[in-house]
Design an enzyme around this catalytic site. Structure first.
Site, PDB file in Angstrom:
ATOM      1  N   HIS A 212      35.723  46.425  47.106  1.00 58.49           N
ATOM      2  CA  HIS A 212      34.878  46.864  48.223  1.00 58.49           C
ATOM      3  C   HIS A 212      35.549  46.522  49.564  1.00 58.49           C
ATOM      4  O   HIS A 212      36.755  46.289  49.615  1.00 58.49           O
ATOM      5  CB  HIS A 212      33.471  46.298  48.081  1.00 58.49           C
TER       6      HIS A 212
ATOM      7  N   HIS B 169      35.936  41.063  41.737  1.00 63.78           N
ATOM      8  CA  HIS B 169      34.554  41.490  41.965  1.00 63.78           C
ATOM      9  C   HIS B 169      33.587  40.375  41.601  1.00 63.78           C
ATOM     10  O   HIS B 169      33.951  39.366  40.996  1.00 63.78           O
ATOM     11  CB  HIS B 169      34.216  42.720  41.096  1.00 63.78           C
TER      12      HIS B 169
ATOM     13  N   GLU C  40      35.018  40.224  37.014  1.00 62.04           N
ATOM     14  CA  GLU C  40      33.675  40.045  37.580  1.00 62.04           C
ATOM     15  C   GLU C  40      33.378  38.551  37.456  1.00 62.04           C
ATOM     16  O   GLU C  40      33.100  38.047  36.374  1.00 62.04           O
ATOM     17  CB  GLU C  40      32.643  40.873  36.792  1.00 62.04           C
TER      18      GLU C  40
ATOM     19  N   GLU D 178      29.333  40.634  48.390  1.00 62.09           N
ATOM     20  CA  GLU D 178      30.440  40.655  47.423  1.00 62.09           C
ATOM     21  C   GLU D 178      31.772  40.893  48.128  1.00 62.09           C
ATOM     22  O   GLU D 178      32.790  40.307  47.769  1.00 62.09           O
ATOM     23  CB  GLU D 178      30.186  41.743  46.372  1.00 62.09           C
TER      24      GLU D 178
END
Ligand code: ZN
Length: 330
Positions: A120, A212, A294, A157
């Site tokens: 992101h 992430h 993650e 995030e």
């Protein structure tokens, strides 16, 4: 929908244990991750790359056991941070700079290139039109990028991923690696997922890792590593990287457990900490060994307490980095 079958078959040389959760964390090695008690593993992990449909190719170990019916419901797409600007916080314990790094070109990873992809971008939420543009990922089209999730308190995030990436860069440069980030909050949004893959490809990265944190339901805890599935469609052809990416992912998972002391995901991966997906452009378009990590679930309060801790992020960065070092040194 993209699930095509069992994805995790332990190498025969590795010991397979079905130990209870009381197995000493420090004793775990990648193969022993299989020993974690297995929880129902259904639904998509909802990675912010926009693949959060329930049909995401999440698959569990062939040896999965479901001790209870407490399976996670599909979490769907990672949450947009509730439409509010993330406040950002928890900046304590940031890297102290690279003064301790040896001169470039020395160290055991001399000549090795590592691309870190901080998932992101903190500015994505201001550029919804741009990040919603569809890009070709070979198998299908997807959004250019997504905003990512946040903790319930608004720690984004996108801030988390950059922080962990910075810590990893310092650790890997200390080992002599050449480290490149796909973005460093130095652009207003993105890059798009196809460009994120291309950056690793053009750098001829020896290893690429996308960072992430998940946006799943409360009670869903733990990290998982996403491995590329075998796809060949359009511009996507992962056949050459599936094997080495699994090796990279296993080493990261094992070191992540060892350094952080945290268990793998209790909601995907069947207790292995490993999940294979075919719906992520950042993996489908990669021609170099690549995985997603993650690191935890931002929407679970206990995981959020870890993710917002600078000291824990340093451990996470160390675990991932040591996995990469292990992979690159063979
Ligand atoms: Zn994400």
């Amino acid at each position: 929908m993209s699930y095509t079958g069992p994805d995790f078959e332990p190498p025969p040389s590795r010991r397979f244990r079905r130990g209870p959760l009381t197995v000493a964390l420090a004793a775990l090695v990648p193969g022993a991750l299989l020993g974690w008690a297995v929880y129902a593993a259904v639904g998509g992990s909802g990675d912010g790359e926009g693949g959060g449909s329930a049909s995401a190719g999440v698959s569990a170990s062939t040896s999965s056991r479901a001790p209870s019916s407490a399976g996670a419901s599909p979490s769907g797409e990672s949450g947009v941070p509730d439409g509010k600007e993330p406040s950002g916080s928890a900046t304590s314990g940031s890297p102290s700079g690279s003064a301790s790094a040896p001169p470039a070109g020395s160290g055991p990873l001399k000549g090795k290139v590592v691309v870190i992809d901080p998932g992101h971008n903190p500015g994505n939420f201001r550029h919804t039109a741009e990040i919603n543009r569809q890009v070709d990922i070979g198998t299908n089209s997807k959004e250019c990028d997504t905003t990512g999730t946040s903790t319930n308190d608004g720690y984004a995030e996108a801030k988390f991923t950059l922080d962990v990436a910075h810590r990893m860069r310092e650790l890997l440069e200390e080992q002599g690696a050449t480290v490149k980030l796909t973005q460093d909050a130095d652009r207003s949004f993105g890059p798009c997922i196809d460009e994120r893959a291309e950056i690793g490809n053009k750098a001829k990265a020896d290893a690429a890792v996308s960072i992430h944190a998940d946006g799943s339901g409360a009670g869903n805890r733990g990290f998982h590593v996403i491995l590329p599935g075998s796809v060949r469609s359009g511009a996507a052809d992962t056949r050459a990287i599936v094997g080495p990416s699994r090796e990279l992912g296993e080493r990261i998972a094992g070191n992540f457990v060892r350094v952080t002391g945290n268990a793998p995901s209790n909601y995907v991966g069947g207790g292995t900490g490993l999940v294979t997906r075919k719906d992520l452009g950042g993996l489908n378009l990669s021609t170099v060994p690549k995985v997603f990590v993650e690191c935890g679930n931002m929407r679970d309060s206990k995981d959020a307490a870890l993710l917002t801790s600078g000291a824990w992020r340093q451990k996470a960065a160390q675990g991932i980095s040591e996995g990469i070092v292990s992979f690159l040194r063979g």
